[in-house]
Write an enzyme that holds these catalytic residues in place. Structure first.
Site, PDB file in Angstrom:
ATOM      1  N   ILE A  22      14.397  41.769  40.146  1.00 12.53           N
ATOM      2  CA  ILE A  22      13.604  41.832  38.907  1.00 12.53           C
ATOM      3  C   ILE A  22      14.487  41.536  37.701  1.00 12.53           C
ATOM      4  CG2 ILE A  22      12.060  43.329  37.552  1.00 12.53           C
ATOM      5  CD1 ILE A  22      11.084  43.132  40.402  1.00 12.53           C
ATOM      6  N   TRP A 147      25.704  47.382  41.736  1.00 13.69           N
ATOM      7  CA  TRP A 147      25.029  46.345  40.969  1.00 13.69           C
ATOM      8  C   TRP A 147      25.594  46.101  39.587  1.00 13.69           C
ATOM      9  CZ3 TRP A 147      23.610  49.225  36.906  1.00 13.69           C
ATOM     10  CH2 TRP A 147      23.198  50.541  37.119  1.00 13.69           C
ATOM     11  N   ASN A 148      26.509  46.955  39.121  1.00 12.05           N
ATOM     12  CA  ASN A 148      26.830  46.845  37.688  1.00 12.05           C
ATOM     13  C   ASN A 148      27.742  45.674  37.342  1.00 12.05           C
ATOM     14  OD1 ASN A 148      28.847  48.381  39.002  1.00 12.05           O
ATOM     15  ND2 ASN A 148      29.562  49.174  37.060  1.00 12.05           N
ATOM     16  N   GLU A 246      35.682  53.930  45.704  1.00 11.44           N
ATOM     17  CA  GLU A 246      35.717  53.886  44.231  1.00 11.44           C
ATOM     18  C   GLU A 246      34.357  54.378  43.761  1.00 11.44           C
ATOM     19  OE1 GLU A 246      38.161  53.075  42.281  1.00 11.44           O
ATOM     20  OE2 GLU A 246      39.562  52.011  43.576  1.00 11.44           O
ATOM     21  N   CYS A 280      31.753  52.384  35.520  1.00 14.51           N
ATOM     22  CA  CYS A 280      32.254  53.593  36.177  1.00 14.51           C
ATOM     23  C   CYS A 280      33.146  54.396  35.238  1.00 14.51           C
ATOM     24  CB  CYS A 280      32.995  53.227  37.444  1.00 14.51           C
ATOM     25  SG  CYS A 280      34.254  51.982  37.188  1.00 14.51           S
ATOM     26  N   GLU A 379      26.807  62.248  36.304  1.00 19.14           N
ATOM     27  CA  GLU A 379      26.956  60.901  35.764  1.00 19.14           C
ATOM     28  C   GLU A 379      25.577  60.343  35.387  1.00 19.14           C
ATOM     29  OE1 GLU A 379      27.924  57.767  38.603  1.00 19.14           O
ATOM     30  OE2 GLU A 379      29.367  56.953  37.178  1.00 19.14           O
ATOM     31  N   GLU A 456      42.676  50.375  43.931  1.00 20.38           N
ATOM     32  CA  GLU A 456      42.540  48.925  43.906  1.00 20.38           C
ATOM     33  C   GLU A 456      43.460  48.383  42.821  1.00 20.38           C
ATOM     34  OE1 GLU A 456      38.237  48.441  43.520  1.00 20.38           O
ATOM     35  OE2 GLU A 456      38.110  48.193  45.695  1.00 20.38           O
TER      36      GLU A 456
END
Ligand code: NAD
Length: 489
Positions: A22, A147-148, A246, A280, A379, A456
């Protein structure tokens, strides 16, 4: 409208099952992904497994050449990925262009790490033997992304995993898979052999779980919520498979009265309102020294209240919509709960967004947030700042650490000693002093506590995707282990 198949063995499969993607600004379906199941996970894993022998047999320098070719291609073709990523998650074009124009930059340091990787002899304390440590890739790595920031987060995993000689199956978010699919195709065109990178789309419980559980999966790297991370780690543990997690955050911004207030205002705005809070490391808890609170908060309300909501494709837009409808519902519910809990709403992003179609929420600030409230503890992953005040340094540190998360933190002070002291005391994987939000291939990132484990990026990122084998070689004759004459020993 495009209906994507999975990307397996260097080609798109026939679309199979439908997930609508969407457009966050309009609420309209803009493309469709395939709804993967266990059989698609199986195909992708087998493809990665069959590519593994050849890919891992290449020298580090040969793999580095391929990764540098990929980096060159990305530096020429990154703009082809921009619209897909905005379609995926509604992020504003200025930020997406910033992330994707730099995408190639995550691959070059990994290529160098592959070139530098040589077996080494660290010596040992024993006579008559030599020992050498060799680095081995795991095999098939499953990479699960949110998804961010789908491609940037994928690059942080993919570059070191491939450099190390692993092959990879990616499961992007069911909310945002288009840019990852296009990227995989582009990487294949850039010279990445078929099967080295596969992408299967679909829901976590339908196709993600079978990927993690598959007996040929050797390592899992996951970025997402702590709820998702727990499930993935549990599944992986049942096969004794290592994971890197993460996860989320509730990062504090600690502001002392002796800071440069202009810098602090900019740092706090960037911390919580870039990407509309969907990062994040969002600095979502403002802990400010009482004597400077009124001034700081009034400046924040004024600046945040003036930010322009709009179409993510418009370069003038400062606040784009949230990425998807379920997330809009979650953020709306958390704002409502904060009001019910007695937090004082200074700027109401639900009001700012009222009457707009699409998944908009404007910048939102709450004062008088106390540690027992949901807004302090959980969060939001949206544009919502929780504010409280302190009187002493110890109190500030205690408030900052009063969280189950430990991803990032900001400290604002002109006193270098205080900055260093507080940075050391705060429980977070990253602390920024008089600054917020930098990320670089040379600096490791990752969380403490519920924010996850493993790191990472950084000069040793490749080692997260390698195992060490010690090889011992005798250099003198082997003594008899059971000599007749024990006394003589
Ligand atoms: P999510 O946990 O809902 O989903 C993340 C991914 O996991 C998706 O691809 C999903 O399909 C998959 N998944 C879910 N359940 C699974 C299962 N049982 N088995 C296998 N796969 C499964 O997270 P999200 O909503 O997509 O992303 C937002 C979250 O990600 C926030 O909490 C945010 O803080 C976090 N995040 C962390 C970082 C970091 O570097 N620490 C970076 C970005 C986002």
């Amino acid at each position: 409208m495009q209906h994507f198949g999975h990307f397996i063995d260097g080609a798109f499969t026939q679309p199979d099952g439908v997930i609508d993607s969407i457009n966050a600004a309009t609420g309209d379906v803009w493309c469709q992904f395939s709804r993967g199941q266990a059989q698609h996970a199986e195909r992708a894993i087998l493809s990665a497994q069959s590519a593994f022998d050849t890919w891992s047999a290449k020298s580090g320098a040969e793999r580095a050449d391929v990764l540098e070719q990929l980096a060159d291609t990305l530096s020429q073709r990154w703009e082809e990925l921009v619209e897909a990523e905005i379609g995926d998650n509604g992020k504003r074009i200025t930020e997406v262009r910033g992330q994707l124009s730099g995408l190639h930059g995550w691959f070059r340091p990994a290529a160098q790490q592959a070139r530098d990787l040589v077996p080494h002899d660290q010596g040992n304390t024993l006579a008559g033997v030599r020992s050498e440590q060799q680095y081995l890739p795991f095999g098939v790595v499953v990479a699960i992304t949110p998804w961010n920031s789908p491609l940037m987060i994928l690059a942080w995993k993919l570059a070191p995993a491939l450099a190390a000689g692993n092959t990879v199956v990616v499961k992007p978010s069911e909310m945002a898979s288009a840019s990852t699919l296009l990227f995989a195709d582009m990487a294949h065109q850039a010279g990445l052999p078929a099967g080295v990178l596969n992408v299967v789309t679909g829901f976590g419980h339908e196709v993600g779980e079978p990927l993690v559980r598959h007996p040929l999966t050797r390592k899992v790297t996951f970025t997402g919520s702590d709820a998702g991370g727990r499930k993935v780690a549990e599944t992986a543990a049942s096969n004794v498979i290592p994971t890197t997690l993460e996860l989320g955050g509730k990062s504090p911004q600690v502001v002392f009265a002796d800071c440069d207030l202009d810098d602090a205002v900019n740092g706090i705005l960037s911390g919580i309102f870039l990407s509309n809070g969907q990062t994040c490391v969002a600095g979502s808890r403002l802990i400010v020294e009482r004597s400077v609170k009124a001034e700081l908060v009034s400046r924040l309300v004024s600046r945040a209240g003036g930010l322009k909501l709009g179409d993510p494709m418009d370069p003038q837009t400062q606040i784009a919509p949230l990425a998807n409808e379920p997330h809009l519902k979650k953020v709306t519910a958390m704002i409502t709960q904060a009001k019910d809990d007695g937090a004082r709403c200074l700027l109401d992003g639900l009001e700012t967004a009222r009457g707009r179609s699409g998944f908009f929420v404007g910048p939102t600030l709450f004062d008088d947030v106390t540690p027992d409230m949901q807004l302090w503890r959980d969060e939001v992953f949206g544009p919502v700042l929780a504010i409280t005040s302190f009187d002493t340094e110890d109190e500030a540190i205690a408030l900052a650490n009063d969280s189950n998360y430990g991803l990032a933190a900001g400290v604002w002070t002109m006193d270098d000693d205080k900055g260093a002291r507080v940075a050391q005391a705060i429980q977070a994987g990253t602390v920024y002093i008089n600054h917020y939000r930098s990320v670089d291939p040379m600096s490791p990132i990752g969380g403490l506590k519920l924010s996850g484990y493993g790191r990472e990026l950084g000069p040793e990122a490749i080692k997260a995707f390698l195992q060490i084998k010690s090889v011992w070689t005798g250099t003198s004759s082997v003594p008899d282990p059971f000599p007749d004459d024990v006394e003589a020993q």
